[in-house]
Scaffold this motif. Structure first.
Motif, mmCIF file in Angstrom:
data_model
loop_
_atom_site.group_PDB
_atom_site.id
_atom_site.type_symbol
_atom_site.label_atom_id
_atom_site.label_comp_id
_atom_site.label_asym_id
_atom_site.label_seq_id
_atom_site.Cartn_x
_atom_site.Cartn_y
_atom_site.Cartn_z
ATOM 1 N N THR A 1 22.969 93.709 12.369
ATOM 2 C CA THR A 1 21.967 92.738 13.476
ATOM 3 C C THR A 1 21.342 93.023 14.228
ATOM 4 N N ILE A 2 20.389 91.689 14.593
ATOM 5 C CA ILE A 2 19.295 92.682 15.141
ATOM 6 C C ILE A 2 19.600 91.470 16.887
ATOM 7 N N VAL A 3 18.983 92.743 17.796
ATOM 8 C CA VAL A 3 19.235 92.510 19.095
ATOM 9 C C VAL A 3 18.271 92.302 19.634
ATOM 10 N N ALA A 4 17.872 91.415 20.124
ATOM 11 C CA ALA A 4 16.582 91.396 20.647
ATOM 12 C C ALA A 4 16.167 91.482 22.280
ATOM 13 N N ALA A 5 15.579 92.966 21.913
ATOM 14 C CA ALA A 5 15.737 93.539 23.875
ATOM 15 C C ALA A 5 14.598 93.734 24.456
ATOM 16 N N SER A 6 15.041 92.373 25.759
ATOM 17 C CA SER A 6 14.644 91.275 26.411
ATOM 18 C C SER A 6 14.082 92.159 27.871
ATOM 19 N N LYS A 7 14.075 93.402 28.131
ATOM 20 C CA LYS A 7 13.683 93.308 29.988
ATOM 21 C C LYS A 7 12.370 93.060 29.928
ATOM 22 N N THR A 8 12.111 92.432 30.808
ATOM 23 C CA THR A 8 10.862 91.853 31.960
ATOM 24 C C THR A 8 10.282 90.760 31.109
ATOM 25 N N ARG A 9 10.921 90.254 29.592
ATOM 26 C CA ARG A 9 10.500 89.456 29.295
ATOM 27 C C ARG A 9 11.230 87.796 30.074
ATOM 28 N N THR A 10 10.634 87.122 29.795
ATOM 29 C CA THR A 10 11.153 85.541 30.280
ATOM 30 C C THR A 10 12.350 84.659 30.337
ATOM 31 N N ALA A 11 13.078 84.006 30.349
ATOM 32 C CA ALA A 11 13.867 82.910 29.653
ATOM 33 C C ALA A 11 13.236 82.469 28.773
ATOM 34 N N SER A 12 12.256 82.186 28.431
ATOM 35 C CA SER A 12 11.656 80.455 27.950
ATOM 36 C C SER A 12 11.236 81.750 26.913
ATOM 37 N N GLU A 13 11.292 82.667 26.520
ATOM 38 C CA GLU A 13 9.950 83.559 25.238
ATOM 39 C C GLU A 13 12.154 83.821 25.265
ATOM 40 N N ILE A 14 13.083 83.763 26.026
ATOM 41 C CA ILE A 14 14.280 84.691 25.143
ATOM 42 C C ILE A 14 15.055 82.458 24.374
ATOM 43 N N LEU A 15 14.921 81.740 24.672
ATOM 44 C CA LEU A 15 15.586 80.806 24.321
ATOM 45 C C LEU A 15 14.274 80.130 23.258
ATOM 46 N N GLU A 16 12.954 81.288 22.751
ATOM 47 C CA GLU A 16 12.662 80.539 21.267
ATOM 48 C C GLU A 16 12.962 81.817 20.356
ATOM 49 N N ILE A 17 13.253 82.713 20.924
ATOM 50 C CA ILE A 17 14.029 84.154 20.221
ATOM 51 C C ILE A 17 15.732 83.054 19.539
ATOM 52 N N LEU A 18 16.361 82.634 20.546
ATOM 53 C CA LEU A 18 17.446 81.505 19.831
ATOM 54 C C LEU A 18 17.304 80.016 19.178
ATOM 55 N N GLU A 19 15.959 79.404 19.272
ATOM 56 C CA GLU A 19 15.824 79.191 18.654
ATOM 57 C C GLU A 19 15.437 79.293 16.987
ATOM 58 N N SER A 20 14.359 80.357 17.009
ATOM 59 C CA SER A 20 14.245 80.533 15.546
ATOM 60 C C SER A 20 15.525 81.332 14.552
ATOM 61 N N GLY A 21 16.576 81.369 15.810
ATOM 62 C CA GLY A 21 17.872 82.015 14.269
ATOM 63 C C GLY A 21 18.795 83.189 14.950
ATOM 64 N N LEU A 22 18.198 83.675 16.286
ATOM 65 C CA LEU A 22 18.482 85.483 16.666
ATOM 66 C C LEU A 22 19.754 84.361 17.711
ATOM 67 N N LYS A 23 20.905 85.614 17.728
ATOM 68 C CA LYS A 23 21.767 85.001 18.366
ATOM 69 C C LYS A 23 22.229 86.150 19.861
ATOM 70 N N ASP A 24 21.426 87.597 19.417
ATOM 71 C CA ASP A 24 21.689 88.970 19.980
ATOM 72 C C ASP A 24 20.734 89.168 20.723
ATOM 73 N N VAL A 25 21.182 89.798 22.507
ATOM 74 C CA VAL A 25 19.690 89.583 23.285
ATOM 75 C C VAL A 25 20.502 90.827 23.958
ATOM 76 N N GLY A 26 19.643 91.667 24.400
ATOM 77 C CA GLY A 26 20.110 93.113 25.168
ATOM 78 C C GLY A 26 19.276 92.774 26.263
ATOM 79 N N GLU A 27 19.495 93.407 27.273
ATOM 80 C CA GLU A 27 19.190 93.713 28.426
ATOM 81 C C GLU A 27 19.502 94.595 29.317
ATOM 82 N N ASN A 28 18.656 95.891 29.641
ATOM 83 C CA ASN A 28 18.427 97.031 30.665
ATOM 84 C C ASN A 28 19.669 96.989 31.711
#
Length: 217
Positions: free
Chosen positions: A18-45
């Motif tokens: 499982t790839i968890v996208a570690a999104s500390k300091t990243r924007t919501a729009s960047e996370i949405l790009e992640i989700l559109e690319s097929g990843l679902k798991d997002v990690g926040e600190n």
């Protein structure tokens, strides 16, 4: 760029990881790009940072708490996160259990292992992990689902291999204990500079930030 990075990583990393996208300091729009690319798991600190992103994105993502969680932030954390990877004390587990009971929610958690035995790092010392899991397991609103480790920070990922190997060994030993209420599903090890070594050492969950999003501005 983000979609291309995800595509390349997904072609390289085995499907069982499982790839968890570690999104500390990243924007919501960047996370949405992640989700559109097929990843679902997002990690926040941080709970406070996660709140704004959760309001924008909601349940489109599976939210992981991958940073140190203070007990006074648990009430809000359990409303945001789907899994907490950083339990390192019975008191924290007890607070999560109590808050989840109010919401009739069962929270999957991992125990964070201080595999390098570093004084300035959070996590449970390796020799105390089994004891903590045994203490946590009777809590009704928590389910222990694995172990997480950072390992010592180093430019050379080969230097953390012994810490990863130690955590893998703990994972396997605890799995054999067959503790009621404990299902060791996830071994969360490896970040952008160390995920290849971590997968070689048995990781089935990696937390990747820079290699997905690019360098922080």
């Amino acid at each position: 760029m983000i979609a291309e990075n995800v595509k390349r990583l997904r072609s390289e990393i085995p499907d069982y990881v499982t790839i968890v996208a570690a999104s500390k300091t990243r924007t919501a729009s960047e996370i949405l790009e992640i989700l559109e690319s097929g990843l679902k798991d997002v990690g926040e600190n941080y709970v406070q940072e996660a709140e704004g992103k959760f309001e924008a994105i909601g349940n489109k993502a599976r939210w992981h708490c991958i940073g140190h969680l203070q007990r006074n932030k648990v009430k809000r954390a359990i409303e945001i996160f789907d899994i907490i990877q950083t339990v390192d004390s019975f008191k924290l587990a007890e607070e999560i259990d109590k808050r989840c009971s109010y919401l009739s929610k069962k929270m999957p958690v991992m125990v964070e292992v201080n595999s390098g035995k570093e004084e300035n790092k959070a996590g449970v010392l390796p020799e105390n992990v089994l004891q903590l899991i045994t203490e946590i397991s009777p809590l009704k609103n928590i389910a222990v689902v694995g172990l997480m480790t950072m390992g010592p920070f180093t430019e050379d990922p080969e230097e953390i291999r012994p810490s990863l190997r130690l955590t893998r060994r703990l994972f396997e030993e605890i799995s054999k204990e067959k503790i009621e209420g404990v299902e060791m599903k996830y071994l969360s090890m490896g970040m952008s500079n160390s995920y290849r070594v971590a997968i070689e050492e048995g990781s089935n969950m990696v937390r990747l930030g820079t290699i997905i999003f690019g360098e922080r501005q």
